[in-house]
Design a protein around this motif. Structure first.
Motif, PDB file in Angstrom:
ATOM      1  N   PRO A   1     -52.452 110.072  41.441  1.00  0.00           N
ATOM      2  CA  PRO A   1     -53.836 110.550  41.469  1.00  0.00           C
ATOM      3  C   PRO A   1     -54.330 110.929  40.078  1.00  0.00           C
ATOM      4  CG  PRO A   1     -52.356 112.223  42.351  1.00  0.00           C
ATOM      5  CD  PRO A   1     -51.532 110.995  42.153  1.00  0.00           C
ATOM      6  N   VAL A   2     -55.619 110.746  39.849  1.00  0.00           N
ATOM      7  CA  VAL A   2     -56.234 111.057  38.560  1.00  0.00           C
ATOM      8  C   VAL A   2     -56.746 112.486  38.585  1.00  0.00           C
ATOM      9  CG1 VAL A   2     -58.076 110.446  36.951  1.00  0.00           C
ATOM     10  CG2 VAL A   2     -56.880 108.660  38.232  1.00  0.00           C
ATOM     11  N   ALA A   3     -56.434 113.253  37.552  1.00  0.00           N
ATOM     12  CA  ALA A   3     -56.890 114.641  37.467  1.00  0.00           C
ATOM     13  C   ALA A   3     -57.031 115.009  36.001  1.00  0.00           C
ATOM     14  CB  ALA A   3     -55.906 115.582  38.165  1.00  0.00           C
ATOM     15  N   PHE A   4     -57.946 115.953  35.715  1.00  0.00           N
ATOM     16  CA  PHE A   4     -58.077 116.456  34.353  1.00  0.00           C
ATOM     17  C   PHE A   4     -56.755 117.070  33.904  1.00  0.00           C
ATOM     18  CE2 PHE A   4     -62.637 116.565  35.519  1.00  0.00           C
ATOM     19  CZ  PHE A   4     -63.144 115.860  34.441  1.00  0.00           C
ATOM     20  N   GLY A   5     -56.416 116.840  32.639  1.00  0.00           N
ATOM     21  CA  GLY A   5     -55.188 117.390  32.080  1.00  0.00           C
ATOM     22  C   GLY A   5     -53.970 116.525  32.306  1.00  0.00           C
ATOM     23  N   SER A   6     -54.161 115.355  32.935  1.00  0.00           N
ATOM     24  CA  SER A   6     -53.023 114.480  33.183  1.00  0.00           C
ATOM     25  C   SER A   6     -53.364 113.053  32.763  1.00  0.00           C
ATOM     26  CB  SER A   6     -52.633 114.499  34.665  1.00  0.00           C
ATOM     27  OG  SER A   6     -53.654 113.919  35.452  1.00  0.00           O
ATOM     28  N   GLU A   7     -52.337 112.275  32.547  1.00  0.00           N
ATOM     29  CA  GLU A   7     -52.503 110.870  32.200  1.00  0.00           C
ATOM     30  C   GLU A   7     -51.854 110.025  33.281  1.00  0.00           C
ATOM     31  OE1 GLU A   7     -52.058 108.133  28.226  1.00  0.00           O
ATOM     32  OE2 GLU A   7     -50.357 109.415  28.746  1.00  0.00           O
ATOM     33  N   VAL A   8     -52.587 109.018  33.747  1.00  0.00           N
ATOM     34  CA  VAL A   8     -52.078 108.141  34.796  1.00  0.00           C
ATOM     35  C   VAL A   8     -52.102 106.710  34.284  1.00  0.00           C
ATOM     36  CG1 VAL A   8     -52.447 107.277  37.135  1.00  0.00           C
ATOM     37  CG2 VAL A   8     -52.900 109.673  36.623  1.00  0.00           C
ATOM     38  N   TRP A   9     -50.990 106.030  34.432  1.00  0.00           N
ATOM     39  CA  TRP A   9     -50.914 104.635  33.997  1.00  0.00           C
ATOM     40  C   TRP A   9     -51.378 103.713  35.116  1.00  0.00           C
ATOM     41  CZ3 TRP A   9     -49.902 102.682  29.252  1.00  0.00           C
ATOM     42  CH2 TRP A   9     -49.423 103.586  28.299  1.00  0.00           C
ATOM     43  N   ALA A  10     -52.022 102.627  34.718  1.00  0.00           N
ATOM     44  CA  ALA A  10     -52.454 101.601  35.654  1.00  0.00           C
ATOM     45  C   ALA A  10     -51.588 100.362  35.486  1.00  0.00           C
ATOM     46  CB  ALA A  10     -53.918 101.239  35.413  1.00  0.00           C
ATOM     47  N   GLY A  11     -51.370  99.661  36.589  1.00  0.00           N
ATOM     48  CA  GLY A  11     -50.576  98.442  36.537  1.00  0.00           C
ATOM     49  C   GLY A  11     -51.399  97.200  36.264  1.00  0.00           C
ATOM     50  N   GLY A  12     -52.724  97.346  36.280  1.00  0.00           N
ATOM     51  CA  GLY A  12     -53.588  96.197  36.028  1.00  0.00           C
ATOM     52  C   GLY A  12     -54.931  96.630  35.493  1.00  0.00           C
ATOM     53  N   LEU A  13     -55.548  95.781  34.699  1.00  0.00           N
ATOM     54  CA  LEU A  13     -56.857  96.076  34.114  1.00  0.00           C
ATOM     55  C   LEU A  13     -57.682  94.796  34.105  1.00  0.00           C
ATOM     56  CD1 LEU A  13     -58.934  97.782  32.487  1.00  0.00           C
ATOM     57  CD2 LEU A  13     -57.699  97.105  30.414  1.00  0.00           C
ATOM     58  N   GLY A  14     -58.909  94.917  34.578  1.00  0.00           N
ATOM     59  CA  GLY A  14     -59.825  93.789  34.519  1.00  0.00           C
ATOM     60  C   GLY A  14     -61.159  94.222  33.946  1.00  0.00           C
ATOM     61  N   MET A  15     -61.855  93.315  33.277  1.00  0.00           N
ATOM     62  CA  MET A  15     -63.211  93.574  32.807  1.00  0.00           C
ATOM     63  C   MET A  15     -64.091  92.467  33.353  1.00  0.00           C
ATOM     64  SD  MET A  15     -64.767  94.272  28.981  1.00  0.00           S
ATOM     65  CE  MET A  15     -64.756  92.583  28.370  1.00  0.00           C
ATOM     66  N   VAL A  16     -64.984  92.829  34.276  1.00  0.00           N
ATOM     67  CA  VAL A  16     -65.806  91.815  34.943  1.00  0.00           C
ATOM     68  C   VAL A  16     -67.256  92.282  34.990  1.00  0.00           C
ATOM     69  CG1 VAL A  16     -63.940  90.866  36.354  1.00  0.00           C
ATOM     70  CG2 VAL A  16     -65.236  92.820  37.190  1.00  0.00           C
ATOM     71  N   PRO A  17     -68.199  91.343  34.940  1.00  0.00           N
ATOM     72  CA  PRO A  17     -69.603  91.709  35.112  1.00  0.00           C
ATOM     73  C   PRO A  17     -69.844  92.224  36.522  1.00  0.00           C
ATOM     74  CG  PRO A  17     -69.384  89.503  34.192  1.00  0.00           C
ATOM     75  CD  PRO A  17     -68.030  89.913  34.668  1.00  0.00           C
ATOM     76  N   GLY A  18     -70.687  93.264  36.633  1.00  0.00           N
ATOM     77  CA  GLY A  18     -70.972  93.845  37.935  1.00  0.00           C
ATOM     78  C   GLY A  18     -72.413  94.316  38.014  1.00  0.00           C
ATOM     79  N   GLY A  19     -72.641  95.353  38.815  1.00  0.00           N
ATOM     80  CA  GLY A  19     -74.003  95.805  39.050  1.00  0.00           C
ATOM     81  C   GLY A  19     -74.780  94.728  39.781  1.00  0.00           C
ATOM     82  N   ALA A  20     -76.070  94.607  39.467  1.00  0.00           N
ATOM     83  CA  ALA A  20     -76.913  93.616  40.137  1.00  0.00           C
ATOM     84  C   ALA A  20     -76.516  92.182  39.786  1.00  0.00           C
ATOM     85  CB  ALA A  20     -78.383  93.862  39.806  1.00  0.00           C
ATOM     86  N   PHE A  21     -75.724  92.001  38.735  1.00  0.00           N
ATOM     87  CA  PHE A  21     -75.191  90.669  38.436  1.00  0.00           C
ATOM     88  C   PHE A  21     -74.470  90.096  39.649  1.00  0.00           C
ATOM     89  CE2 PHE A  21     -71.386  88.205  37.440  1.00  0.00           C
ATOM     90  CZ  PHE A  21     -71.917  87.132  36.739  1.00  0.00           C
ATOM     91  N   THR A  22     -73.712  90.943  40.358  1.00  0.00           N
ATOM     92  CA  THR A  22     -72.947  90.472  41.509  1.00  0.00           C
ATOM     93  C   THR A  22     -73.860  89.855  42.557  1.00  0.00           C
ATOM     94  OG1 THR A  22     -71.230  92.131  41.147  1.00  0.00           O
ATOM     95  CG2 THR A  22     -71.376  91.180  43.346  1.00  0.00           C
ATOM     96  N   LEU A  23     -74.999  90.492  42.832  1.00  0.00           N
ATOM     97  CA  LEU A  23     -75.939  89.970  43.822  1.00  0.00           C
ATOM     98  C   LEU A  23     -76.506  88.621  43.380  1.00  0.00           C
ATOM     99  CD1 LEU A  23     -77.876  93.280  44.558  1.00  0.00           C
ATOM    100  CD2 LEU A  23     -76.078  92.242  45.971  1.00  0.00           C
ATOM    101  N   ALA A  24     -76.981  88.569  42.133  1.00  0.00           N
ATOM    102  CA  ALA A  24     -77.586  87.336  41.626  1.00  0.00           C
ATOM    103  C   ALA A  24     -76.560  86.212  41.551  1.00  0.00           C
ATOM    104  CB  ALA A  24     -78.210  87.588  40.259  1.00  0.00           C
ATOM    105  N   MET A  25     -75.398  86.519  41.031  1.00  0.00           N
ATOM    106  CA  MET A  25     -74.337  85.511  40.911  1.00  0.00           C
ATOM    107  C   MET A  25     -73.897  85.019  42.281  1.00  0.00           C
ATOM    108  SD  MET A  25     -70.792  85.426  41.481  1.00  0.00           S
ATOM    109  CE  MET A  25     -70.229  87.103  41.239  1.00  0.00           C
ATOM    110  N   GLY A  26     -73.693  85.956  43.223  1.00  0.00           N
ATOM    111  CA  GLY A  26     -73.230  85.581  44.551  1.00  0.00           C
ATOM    112  C   GLY A  26     -74.215  84.679  45.267  1.00  0.00           C
ATOM    113  N   LEU A  27     -75.493  85.009  45.188  1.00  0.00           N
ATOM    114  CA  LEU A  27     -76.512  84.173  45.820  1.00  0.00           C
ATOM    115  C   LEU A  27     -76.590  82.802  45.158  1.00  0.00           C
ATOM    116  CD1 LEU A  27     -79.217  86.916  46.292  1.00  0.00           C
ATOM    117  CD2 LEU A  27     -78.185  85.587  48.143  1.00  0.00           C
ATOM    118  N   ARG A  28     -76.446  82.780  43.847  1.00  0.00           N
ATOM    119  CA  ARG A  28     -76.475  81.499  43.126  1.00  0.00           C
ATOM    120  C   ARG A  28     -75.296  80.626  43.529  1.00  0.00           C
ATOM    121  NH1 ARG A  28     -79.073  77.311  41.608  1.00  0.00           N
ATOM    122  NH2 ARG A  28     -78.219  76.253  39.797  1.00  0.00           N
TER     123      ARG A  28
END
Length: 332
Positions: free
Chosen positions: A54-81
């Motif tokens: 769990p993530v909490a102030f004062g602690s560090e949590v490692w992730a096993g994966g990281l992605g950077m993807v466009p989102g927000g309203a892009f998802t709606l426009a892209m999906g419909l397209r």
């Protein structure tokens, strides 16, 4: 997956959804503008997966994966397209790396750029998503920028459907929705945890002008003050022609007039739930534009949402060919 307790099981094939403008069939056939106008900012989603704890102030949590993807309203426009719909996305971009990232992705998807505005300063919209198997937490930042009036966008593009990614209300919004009605355009509105409830006159007014309202379960309970999904659906069904409640791993329910429909979730391996609700909206609207029944719209929404969680962000959004394949996986 179990069906929502207390919600009557709808037939798998109910009566066709009536076109509010009269004739049945594709709602875009009589339009001269775009099929869909999506109004909303982009986001770049930094998605941290497989958290070690769990993530909490004062602690560090490692992730096993990281992605950077466009989102927000892009998802709606892209999906419909990807599903073959003619879509204009009204969005702002700046001089920053995040704007460039989304613009590159939008152009790769073949999105119409008529709705884009470009600015010489940064227009950063970034969301950090901490994604778990069942849900996610998000931290968001956006640079302030003067938005274009919704009424002006509707007048300019004359769409068949105006798609609003979050709950909007107030005198300016209601005036713009009046313009949409005057031009024969439907309005599809999500909630996205934006503040507001039915006890606020401006919220009630805006929803009375919307044809499809699609909050998730938590949002539906909050906005209605209901104690259950069943009660929330009935309250919303009295407010809007089509009410949809997305329930994540429990599927979705919907109401249109006196009809009720329900679809269980499609079991899939979950990579990331970010963007799943938007992809559900895309599938539901795509089928509605084609004149599909309420149950068919729910089915398309459920499979588009399910496909989305199999990849980071909205990267696994379906195209029309894969949508047909996924629909075939649903029980009859």
């Amino acid at each position: 997956m179990a069906h929502a307790q207390g919600v009557p099981q709808a037939p798998r094939h109910d009566t066709p959804l009536a076109d509010p403008r009269g004739a049945r069939g594709d709602l875009t056939a009589r339009r001269t503008g775009a099929s869909v106008l999506v109004v909303g900012a982009y986001s770049v989603d930094l998605v941290f997966r497989e958290l070690a704890g769990p993530v909490a102030f004062g602690s560090e949590v490692w992730a096993g994966g990281l992605g950077m993807v466009p989102g927000g309203a892009f998802t709606l426009a892209m999906g419909l397209r990807r599903l073959g719909r003619d879509v204009v996305w009204a969005a702002d971009f700046g001089s920053d790396v995040f704007s460039r990232e989304v613009l590159t992705a939008a152009r790769a998807e073949g999105l119409d750029e008529d709705g884009f505005r470009h600015h010489p300063q940064p227009v950063r919209n970034v969301t950090v998503a901490l994604s778990g198997p069942e849900d996610r937490a998000m931290i968001a930042y956006e640079d302030p920028i003067a938005v274009r009036p919704l009424e002006e966008l509707i007048e300019t593009h004359r769409p068949a459907v105006v798609m609003l990614p979050y709950l909007q209300f107030g005198p300016e919004v209601s005036a713009a929705l009046d313009v949409a009605a005057r031009h024969g355009a439907e309005v599809f509105m999500d909630c996205q945890d934006y503040p507001g409830h039915l006890g606020m006159p401006d919220v009630a007014k805006a929803l009375s002008q919307v044809q499809v309202f699609a909050p998730n379960e938590a949002e539906a309970l909050r906005i209605t003050g209901a104690d259950s999904v069943v009660e929330a659906l009935e309250i919303l069904a009295d407010m809007v022609p089509v009410a949809v409640i997305k329930r994540g791993g429990d599927g979705a329910v919907a109401a249109e007039g006196g009809r009720r429909a329900e679809r269980a979730a499609l079991p899939v391996p979950v990579v990331d739930t970010t963007g799943a609700g938007d992809c559900f909206n895309v599938g539901f609207l795509h089928e509605r534009l084609a004149g599909g029944s309420l149950d068919a719209c729910l089915a398309a929404g459920v499979v588009c949402g399910a496909a989305a969680v199999t990849g980071p962000g909205s990267s696994a959004a379906l195209d029309s060919t894969r949508l047909r394949t996924w629909l075939a996986r649903l029980p009859a």
